[in-house]
Design an enzyme around this catalytic site. Structure first.
Site: not given
Ligand code: RTP
Ligand code: MG
Length: 140
Positions: A11, A51, A114, A117, A128
């Site tokens: 990222k 997204y 973070n 992804h 994807e």
């Molecule tokens: P990713 O899809 O990026 O691998 O991460 P993930 O599954 O761990 O998290 P996901 O729930 O799919 O959320 C996608 C990305 O959105 C951002 N995020 N921001 N501000 C917030 O509360 C929040 N929550 C999620 C993060 O960049 C997350 O990786």
């Molecule tokens: Mg995710």
């Protein structure tokens, strides 16, 4: 067990801090092989499309703005149990909750910035990968 594939993004917070190599090393050390890679700067339309599953979430607009704030490196990773292996080395979404030794614990800045992804299922990995790569760009 046969090798499978997953999709990864390094990222903008990580590319900005010149951590492309550091992230890739952690992925490789975890047993994943980079079989496709390119550095791109996503358009807003691309990020919104990628997204789309999150479009009703409160963080959607901030997430899209963050993901287009700088270049990213999109990658296809190959290895045994690649989706889960990648999720394990990434660590929890919020780096504060991530295990020591994971990419997010060691390198990430915040729950949004973070660093990586990773696809959350083999089905989504295929979708994807196809979003960013033509089959001939992937060399296993
Ligand atoms: P990713 O899809 O990026 O691998 O991460 P993930 O599954 O761990 O998290 P996901 O729930 O799919 O959320 C996608 C990305 O959105 C951002 N995020 N921001 N501000 C917030 O509360 C929040 N929550 C999620 C993060 O960049 C997350 O990786
Ligand atoms: Mg995710």
């Amino acid at each position: 067990m046969a090798a499978t594939r997953t999709f990864s993004i390094i990222k903008p917070d990580a590319t900005r801090r010149n951590l492309t190599g550091a992230v890739t090393k952690m992925l490789e050390d975890a047993g994943l092989r980079v079989v496709a890679s390119k550095r791109i700067h996503m358009t807003r339309e691309q990020a919104e499309g990628f997204y789309a599953v999150h479009k009703e979430r409160p963080f959607f607009n901030d997430l899209v703005s963050f993901m287009i704030s700088g270049p990213v490196v999109v990658q296809v990773l190959e290895g045994e149990n690649a989706v889960q292996r990648n999720r394990d080395i990434m660590g929890a979404t919020n780096p504060a909750n991530a295990e020591p030794g994971t990419i997010r614990k060691e390198l990430a800045e915040s729950i949004e910035a973070n660093s990586v992804h990773g696809s959350d299922s083999e089905e989504n990995a295929a979708i994807e990968i196809a979003f960013f790569f033509k089959p001939e760009e992937i060399v296993g």
